[in-house]
Design a protein around this motif. Structure first.
Motif, PDB file in Angstrom:
ATOM      1  N   ASP A 115       0.800  -1.224   0.000  1.00  0.00           N
ATOM      2  CA  ASP A 115       0.000   0.000   0.000  1.00  0.00           C
ATOM      3  C   ASP A 115       0.837   1.282   0.000  1.00  0.00           C
ATOM      4  O   ASP A 115       0.314   2.367   0.189  1.00  0.00           O
ATOM      5  CB  ASP A 115      -0.959  -0.004   1.187  1.00  0.00           C
ATOM      6  CG  ASP A 115      -0.238  -0.050   2.533  1.00  0.00           C
ATOM      7  OD1 ASP A 115       1.005  -0.196   2.563  1.00  0.00           O
ATOM      8  OD2 ASP A 115      -0.926   0.046   3.566  1.00  0.00           O
ATOM      9  N   SER A 118       0.211   4.695  -4.652  1.00  0.00           N
ATOM     10  CA  SER A 118      -1.145   4.685  -5.199  1.00  0.00           C
ATOM     11  C   SER A 118      -1.145   3.830  -6.466  1.00  0.00           C
ATOM     12  O   SER A 118      -0.083   3.513  -7.022  1.00  0.00           O
ATOM     13  CB  SER A 118      -1.596   6.109  -5.543  1.00  0.00           C
ATOM     14  OG  SER A 118      -0.873   6.589  -6.672  1.00  0.00           O
ATOM     15  N   LYS A 119      -2.326   3.467  -6.931  1.00  0.00           N
ATOM     16  CA  LYS A 119      -2.432   2.674  -8.153  1.00  0.00           C
ATOM     17  C   LYS A 119      -1.784   3.411  -9.329  1.00  0.00           C
ATOM     18  O   LYS A 119      -1.069   2.807 -10.127  1.00  0.00           O
ATOM     19  CB  LYS A 119      -3.898   2.378  -8.449  1.00  0.00           C
ATOM     20  CG  LYS A 119      -4.120   1.481  -9.634  1.00  0.00           C
ATOM     21  CD  LYS A 119      -5.591   1.135  -9.813  1.00  0.00           C
ATOM     22  CE  LYS A 119      -5.772   0.204 -10.986  1.00  0.00           C
ATOM     23  NZ  LYS A 119      -7.162  -0.227 -11.125  1.00  0.00           N
ATOM     24  N   GLU A 120      -1.996   4.716  -9.407  1.00  0.00           N
ATOM     25  CA  GLU A 120      -1.430   5.522 -10.486  1.00  0.00           C
ATOM     26  C   GLU A 120       0.103   5.556 -10.405  1.00  0.00           C
ATOM     27  O   GLU A 120       0.787   5.454 -11.420  1.00  0.00           O
ATOM     28  CB  GLU A 120      -1.994   6.953 -10.451  1.00  0.00           C
ATOM     29  CG  GLU A 120      -3.470   7.038 -10.785  1.00  0.00           C
ATOM     30  CD  GLU A 120      -4.391   6.639  -9.614  1.00  0.00           C
ATOM     31  OE1 GLU A 120      -3.926   6.576  -8.450  1.00  0.00           O
ATOM     32  OE2 GLU A 120      -5.572   6.361  -9.889  1.00  0.00           O
ATOM     33  N   LEU A 164       1.507   2.144 -11.518  1.00  0.00           N
ATOM     34  CA  LEU A 164       1.464   2.012 -12.976  1.00  0.00           C
ATOM     35  C   LEU A 164       2.583   2.821 -13.635  1.00  0.00           C
ATOM     36  O   LEU A 164       3.226   2.353 -14.578  1.00  0.00           O
ATOM     37  CB  LEU A 164       0.098   2.447 -13.508  1.00  0.00           C
ATOM     38  CG  LEU A 164      -1.059   1.494 -13.199  1.00  0.00           C
ATOM     39  CD1 LEU A 164      -2.386   2.124 -13.616  1.00  0.00           C
ATOM     40  CD2 LEU A 164      -0.859   0.153 -13.878  1.00  0.00           C
ATOM     41  N   THR A 199      -2.065 -10.652  -3.499  1.00  0.00           N
ATOM     42  CA  THR A 199      -1.559 -10.669  -4.863  1.00  0.00           C
ATOM     43  C   THR A 199      -1.702 -12.083  -5.417  1.00  0.00           C
ATOM     44  O   THR A 199      -1.427 -13.050  -4.731  1.00  0.00           O
ATOM     45  CB  THR A 199      -0.064 -10.255  -4.879  1.00  0.00           C
ATOM     46  OG1 THR A 199       0.038  -8.978  -4.251  1.00  0.00           O
ATOM     47  CG2 THR A 199       0.473 -10.176  -6.294  1.00  0.00           C
TER      48      THR A 199
END
Length: 91
Positions: free
Chosen positions: A28, A31-33, A36, A56
């Protein structure tokens, strides 16, 4: 766990200077962004590693192209390769 290794020591992305030595972060931490963007960065090798506390689905290693699951320019260290093979055999 997310393990990041920079191809050039001190390379900066997502507000951090990344080391040429592997550095582990909790799932965590980004962030997802951010994750990526890190995975799409060709100067970084990003591994998403399944651990006992993770949901996962499997080990993934990405570097530069998020559509690839391995970075062919990065060769595993012999000890790490043996440990990975032993871990996969135990599953």
């Amino acid at each position: 766990m997310i393990r990041i290794t920079a191809k050039q020591d001190g390379f900066r992305r997502a507000g951090l200077a990344h080391s040429a030595s592997p550095t582990d972060y909790p799932n965590d931490h980004f962030s997802k962004e951010q994750l990526l963007a890190l995975q799409a960065e060709p100067m970084l090798i990003v591994e998403v590693i399944k651990d006992s506390n993770s949901d996962t689905q499997g080990d993934q290693q990405m570097g530069g192209d998020a559509s690839q699951t391995t970075d062919v320019t990065a060769q595993p260290k012999p000890a790490a390769a043996k440990a990975t093979a032993a871990k996969k055999a135990a599953q």
